[in-house]
Design a protein around this motif. Structure first.
Motif, PDB file in Angstrom:
ATOM      1  N   VAL A 140       0.843  -1.066  -0.030  1.00 56.63           N
ATOM      2  CA  VAL A 140       0.072   0.137  -0.071  1.00 56.63           C
ATOM      3  C   VAL A 140       0.791   1.315  -0.004  1.00 56.63           C
ATOM      4  N   ARG A 141       0.433   2.284  -0.492  1.00 57.37           N
ATOM      5  CA  ARG A 141       1.089   3.451  -0.667  1.00 57.37           C
ATOM      6  C   ARG A 141       0.085   4.847  -0.809  1.00 57.37           C
ATOM      7  N   PRO A 142       0.464   5.983  -0.366  1.00 53.87           N
ATOM      8  CA  PRO A 142      -0.356   7.057  -0.763  1.00 53.87           C
ATOM      9  C   PRO A 142      -0.601   7.001  -2.293  1.00 53.87           C
ATOM     10  N   ILE A 143      -1.932   7.496  -2.707  1.00 52.90           N
ATOM     11  CA  ILE A 143      -1.934   7.871  -4.116  1.00 52.90           C
ATOM     12  C   ILE A 143      -1.051   8.873  -4.355  1.00 52.90           C
ATOM     13  N   VAL A 144      -0.807  10.029  -3.733  1.00 60.63           N
ATOM     14  CA  VAL A 144      -0.150  11.082  -4.249  1.00 60.63           C
ATOM     15  C   VAL A 144       1.312  10.944  -3.375  1.00 60.63           C
ATOM     16  N   THR A 145       2.521  10.752  -4.000  1.00 62.20           N
ATOM     17  CA  THR A 145       3.577  10.658  -3.145  1.00 62.20           C
ATOM     18  C   THR A 145       4.791  11.303  -4.057  1.00 62.20           C
ATOM     19  N   PHE A 167      -9.052  14.284   1.654  1.00 61.58           N
ATOM     20  CA  PHE A 167      -7.756  14.178   0.851  1.00 61.58           C
ATOM     21  C   PHE A 167      -6.708  13.606   1.619  1.00 61.58           C
ATOM     22  N   ASP A 168      -6.522  14.269   2.753  1.00 60.69           N
ATOM     23  CA  ASP A 168      -5.512  13.544   3.590  1.00 60.69           C
ATOM     24  C   ASP A 168      -5.347  12.257   3.733  1.00 60.69           C
ATOM     25  N   GLN A 169      -6.780  11.642   4.254  1.00 61.04           N
ATOM     26  CA  GLN A 169      -6.587  10.117   4.328  1.00 61.04           C
ATOM     27  C   GLN A 169      -6.679   9.405   3.052  1.00 61.04           C
ATOM     28  N   TRP A 170      -7.349   9.756   2.153  1.00 57.56           N
ATOM     29  CA  TRP A 170      -7.382   9.136   1.011  1.00 57.56           C
ATOM     30  C   TRP A 170      -6.258   9.185  -0.090  1.00 57.56           C
ATOM     31  N   LEU A 171      -5.803  10.461  -0.060  1.00 57.69           N
ATOM     32  CA  LEU A 171      -4.461  10.560  -1.162  1.00 57.69           C
ATOM     33  C   LEU A 171      -3.100  10.474  -0.577  1.00 57.69           C
ATOM     34  N   PHE A 172      -2.914  11.202   0.707  1.00 55.21           N
ATOM     35  CA  PHE A 172      -1.573  11.429   1.129  1.00 55.21           C
ATOM     36  C   PHE A 172      -1.188  10.349   2.148  1.00 55.21           C
ATOM     37  N   LYS A 173      -2.405   9.486   2.401  1.00 57.16           N
ATOM     38  CA  LYS A 173      -2.023   8.378   3.443  1.00 57.16           C
ATOM     39  C   LYS A 173      -2.229   7.061   2.815  1.00 57.16           C
ATOM     40  N   PRO A 174      -1.718   5.886   3.113  1.00 58.65           N
ATOM     41  CA  PRO A 174      -1.871   4.865   2.506  1.00 58.65           C
ATOM     42  C   PRO A 174      -2.961   3.934   2.985  1.00 58.65           C
ATOM     43  N   GLY A 175      -3.344   2.910   2.452  1.00 57.94           N
ATOM     44  CA  GLY A 175      -4.479   1.900   2.893  1.00 57.94           C
ATOM     45  C   GLY A 175      -5.756   2.238   2.831  1.00 57.94           C
ATOM     46  N   HIS A 176      -6.568   1.305   3.451  1.00 55.62           N
ATOM     47  CA  HIS A 176      -8.128   1.495   3.560  1.00 55.62           C
ATOM     48  C   HIS A 176      -8.760   0.875   4.414  1.00 55.62           C
ATOM     49  N   PRO A 177     -10.176   1.158   4.666  1.00 60.46           N
ATOM     50  CA  PRO A 177     -10.564   0.843   6.062  1.00 60.46           C
ATOM     51  C   PRO A 177     -10.830  -0.654   6.042  1.00 60.46           C
ATOM     52  N   PHE A 184      -2.552  -0.723  11.156  1.00 59.16           N
ATOM     53  CA  PHE A 184      -2.313   0.628  11.255  1.00 59.16           C
ATOM     54  C   PHE A 184      -0.877   0.768  11.157  1.00 59.16           C
ATOM     55  N   ALA A 185       0.205   0.035  10.932  1.00 57.77           N
ATOM     56  CA  ALA A 185       1.516   0.077  10.686  1.00 57.77           C
ATOM     57  C   ALA A 185       1.596   0.968   9.569  1.00 57.77           C
ATOM     58  N   LYS A 186       2.542   1.571   8.981  1.00 61.11           N
ATOM     59  CA  LYS A 186       2.901   2.191   8.061  1.00 61.11           C
ATOM     60  C   LYS A 186       2.032   3.124   7.719  1.00 61.11           C
ATOM     61  N   GLY A 187       1.556   3.789   8.582  1.00 61.91           N
ATOM     62  CA  GLY A 187       0.565   5.035   8.551  1.00 61.91           C
ATOM     63  C   GLY A 187      -0.746   5.047   7.893  1.00 61.91           C
ATOM     64  N   VAL A 188      -1.222   3.658   8.097  1.00 62.48           N
ATOM     65  CA  VAL A 188      -2.562   3.631   7.374  1.00 62.48           C
ATOM     66  C   VAL A 188      -3.382   4.392   8.778  1.00 62.48           C
ATOM     67  N   PRO A 189      -4.371   5.248   8.499  1.00 64.80           N
ATOM     68  CA  PRO A 189      -5.206   5.999   9.466  1.00 64.80           C
ATOM     69  C   PRO A 189      -6.308   5.144   9.934  1.00 64.80           C
ATOM     70  N   VAL A 190      -6.946   5.850  11.069  1.00 70.52           N
ATOM     71  CA  VAL A 190      -8.465   5.523  11.054  1.00 70.52           C
ATOM     72  C   VAL A 190      -9.275   6.212  10.220  1.00 70.52           C
ATOM     73  N   PHE A 191      -9.995   6.049   9.511  1.00 67.95           N
ATOM     74  CA  PHE A 191     -10.750   6.427   8.366  1.00 67.95           C
ATOM     75  C   PHE A 191     -11.909   7.244   9.188  1.00 67.95           C
ATOM     76  N   ARG A 192     -12.196   8.547   8.643  1.00 63.85           N
ATOM     77  CA  ARG A 192     -13.596   9.281   8.807  1.00 63.85           C
ATOM     78  C   ARG A 192     -14.341   9.069   7.462  1.00 63.85           C
ATOM     79  N   ILE A 193     -15.689   8.626   7.497  1.00 62.51           N
ATOM     80  CA  ILE A 193     -16.470   8.507   6.385  1.00 62.51           C
ATOM     81  C   ILE A 193     -17.824   8.303   6.759  1.00 62.51           C
TER      82      ILE A 193
END
Ligand SMILES: [Zn+2]
Length: 722
Positions: free
Chosen positions: A387-392, A463-473, A498-507
């Motif tokens: 997994v990676r951020p979409i924008v990096t 955008f922060d969670q979906w573009l600049f952070k990796p992963g998905h809920p 949650f390793a590698k910066g995958v966030p808790v998503f707000r949605i």
């Protein structure tokens, strides 16, 4: 960019035309699992603004050689610019002259041409100069291709992502836009396609050559500059006054209608959808022997492999890739990524656009399956590779960014953005973004600014969670019926790694509850790692649905009682019915589950649900399964038949050779023929050899039957069991 490639996993049986990546053999497969270890990149600075490239080029197909004169016009962006450094690789510059004919001093390294001005330029001062050069046997940028059974001898430019400087000197980075002319001379009998409008065609009978002069009058990035020369047949079409042409090999002329026939309708659809009329002077699609499509401005280079005849068009529709490349004329060509970190602005948007057309053309159910395929393509990559951020800014080479994060994940992110903004605001944002930045290079901040300008909403958190952070809920959902309080409780936990910066998503998510009194839909906001919601209901629910409408980019486990799964299989939307079929396959040794699947496989009105039921039944061993699969091999839909035949093939029974042979002979679909051939290979029966030898000569889409027969024969000869 776009590629046609075979789907894997459960979909391995069915050749999908999915806009997924750039080439068939993606070098991205070698990428490390840890994306953060990749080197940091930054957008290239410019010392000058290139205005125009006039490229006079002679192409010798017999010698794989070229020579030309490139006139470069530029304006200095600095005071005291003494020299212009241009990208130039693998050709030899013999002379550079100023626009008044004075020779200019120059040096050439392995990758650059440095041209010294007669005196340093002031900021804003404009100059032109012409470099004469020649090259042979290019390794990139231009591809001289010998004739094969599939294509005539030809040459075409392979400019993406930064290979234009292999065929003329230029500033080869997408943040600089310029106009260009291509004046190409080839042997008579060939036709030359390129960007922009055709200024003229002149023949030189004595030299036996023809020269095409093309002019691209509106600025675009260098990687979009294109030429191709082949003995093309040019089939003309139009959308109103916009010329639309299909440049195909003579042997493919009869396939033009089935392959490209919807092109004007697609452009018209995108004109309306994007709120910005098609920006260029014409639209050409040009057959080339490549792995996918490349959206050169007003002239898409399209793999010849998509050419399909009327009889096969239902199984192998070209509309996915054709619409994807058309959408790039806005998303990529009109506005263009400023650096490869922002590749999603090209590819996610074109991928979402190909979904938009697909749904428009084929309706809600087909659209839902199209979006579901995109989700699954991303999840495969996320689960098996990285997994990676979409924008990096981290990547080794531009090609790293052309993966299933940029294409399908980004498209699903746009789908969620649309759900949050609403249709009207979402499409207003697209239109604003195009109008505001037309003919410019853009980055992600520009898009986010358009969202704020048009809607007034600050969606930085989105955008922060979906573009600049990796992963998905990854949701773990449990629901319960409290009959005393008449309340459905639902506990939603986010259990992603949650390793590698995958966030808790707000949605926001819509919960649907069906009772005997009817259906209620409630939208709740998920903000925490674990939350519980309550929904008062008049009676025990027949079905509780998490993410009604299938908007979220997610994985979910949601255990349900058998009655509810059967109800869902029979009553939910297409994606819910497909999910229920997969869940029912996990219910072991239960006659009701099995019967529900069998009746779904026979009776569901939608083919993808019947196919999901077949895939589920295939996981349940026994004579009844085999009978159901055999019945499904006569389904009206070829994908369902192919799945059934493949599942029977997995039984590896020599006694089924006759059945597979009949299926191969009777079924008109290449999908089914291919699976019948594979299945014969798996039987281990040498009785299949004569029919497989015959299958090796059967014409089919992309030679898929022949390839399967060759593999099956090799398998049988290696491992004959009887
Ligand atoms: Zn693309």
């Amino acid at each position: 960019m776009n590629a046609a490639r075979a789907g894997k996993g459960r979909a391995r049986r069915v050749l999908l035309l999915a806009p997924l990546c750039v080439t068939l053999a993606s070098p991205a497969l070698a990428q490390p699992a840890d994306w953060s270890a990749k080197p940091l990149q930054s957008e290239r600075s410019r010392a000058y603004d290139a205005l125009h490239y006039r490229v006079v080029i002679r192409l010798d197909l017999d010698r794989a050689a070229f020579d030309g004169e490139a006139t470069v016009s530029l304006t200095s962006l600095r005071d005291g610019l003494a020299a212009a450094v241009l990208d130039a690789e693998r050709f030899t510059v013999t002379r550079v002259v100023s626009d008044w004919g004075e020779p200019l001093r120059f040096e050439q390294s392995a990758t650059e041409l440095t041209v010294h001005f007669e005196r340093p330029l002031k900021r804003g001062e404009t100059r032109s100069f012409t470099a004469a050069y020649s090259g042979k046997d290019p390794v990139a940028g231009l591809r001289f291709v010998a004739a094969t059974a599939d294509n005539p001898a030809l040459v075409f430019s392979d400019s993406w992502p930064n290979n234009v400087h292999h065929w003329f000197p230029c500033f080869d980075y997408p943040n600089d836009k310029a106009t260009n002319e291509i004046i190409a001379t080839v042997k008579r009998g060939l036709k030359v396609a390129a960007n922009g409008r055709l200024v003229g065609v002149t023949e030189d009978a004595a030299a036996n050559t023809v020269t095409y002069h093309w002019s691209q009058d509106l600025p675009h990035s260098t990687y979009l500059m294109f030429l191709a020369a082949a003995p093309y047949v040019v089939v003309k079409d139009a959308l109103g006054t916009l010329p639309v042409s299909y440049w195909v090999y003579p042997q493919d002329e009869a396939k033009v209608r089935a392959t490209y026939g919807q092109t004007p309708r697609m452009i018209e659809f995108y004109n309306r959808t994007f709120g910005y009329d098609y920006p260029w002077q014409k639209y050409d699609q040009v057959s080339v022997p490549s792995g996918g499509g490349a959206e050169s401005t007003s002239a898409t280079a399209m793999t010849h492999a998509i050419m399909v005849d009327d009889a096969r068009a239902a199984d192998f529709p070209a509309i996915g890739i054709v619409s994807h490349e058309i959408a790039h004329q806005w998303w990529g060509d009109l506005i263009t990524l400023r650096s490869w970190a922002h590749t999603w602005l090209n590819e996610s948007f074109a991928t979402y656009a190909d979904y938009l057309y697909y749904r428009h053309e084929r309706g809600d159910d087909e659209g839902a399956v199209n979006l579901d395929n995109k989700l699954n393509a991303y999840l495969r990559e996320a689960k098996t590779r990285y997994v990676r951020p979409i924008v990096t800014d981290r990547y080794e080479k531009p090609n790293d960014m052309f993966d299933s994060h940029t294409y399908p994940k980004g498209a699903r992110v746009l789908h969620m953005l649309r759900a949050i903004l609403g249709d009207e605001a979402f499409f207003d944002v697209l239109s604003h973004f195009l109008h505001r930045y037309a003919f410019d290079a853009v980055d992600t901040a520009d898009f986010i600014r358009s969202v704020k300008t048009v809607t007034g909403q600050n969606l930085d958190w989105f955008f922060d969670q979906w573009l600049f952070k990796p992963g998905h809920p990854v949701f773990d959902v449990r629901s319960d019926w409290d009959s005393a309080r008449k309340v459905v409780t639902m506990r939603v936990a986010q259990v992603q790694d949650f390793a590698k910066g995958v966030p808790v998503f707000r949605i926001p998510v819509t919960i649907g509850v069906v009772t005997s009194e009817g259906r209620t839909s409630t939208t709740v906001w998920i903000r925490e790692k674990e939350e519980t919601f309550e929904f008062p209901m008049p009676s025990r629910p027949l079905l509780v649905r998490f993410d009604e409408g299938n908007v979220l980019l997610k994985e979910v486990t949601f255990p349900k009682p058998l009655d509810e799964l059967i109800y869902q299989l029979q009553h939910d939307d297409v994606i819910g019915r497909i999910a229920a079929a997969a869940d029912l396959a996990r219910v072991k040794d239960d006659a009701r589950a099995f019967e529900a699947l069998v009746s779904c496989a026979q009776g569901d009105p939608f083919w993808a649900v019947r196919r999901a039921a077949i895939d589920a039944i295939a996981k349940i061993p026994g004579a009844q399964s085999r009978a159901a699969l055999t019945r499904a091999s006569a389904d009206p839909n070829s994908s369902v038949r192919a799945s059934a035949v493949a599942a029977l093939g997995d039984l590896k029974e020599a006694g089924l050779v006759e059945f597979f042979r009949d299926q191969f002979e009777r079924d008109a679909s290449d999908l089914v023929k291919t699976e019948a051939v594979r299945a014969m290979g798996k039987t281990g029966s040498t009785a299949a050899i004569p029919i497989l030898e015959r299958a090796s000569a059967v014409p089919s889409y992309r030679h898929m039957v022949r390839k399967a027969a060759t593999e099956a024969l090799a398998q049988l000869r290696r491992d004959p069991r009887r």
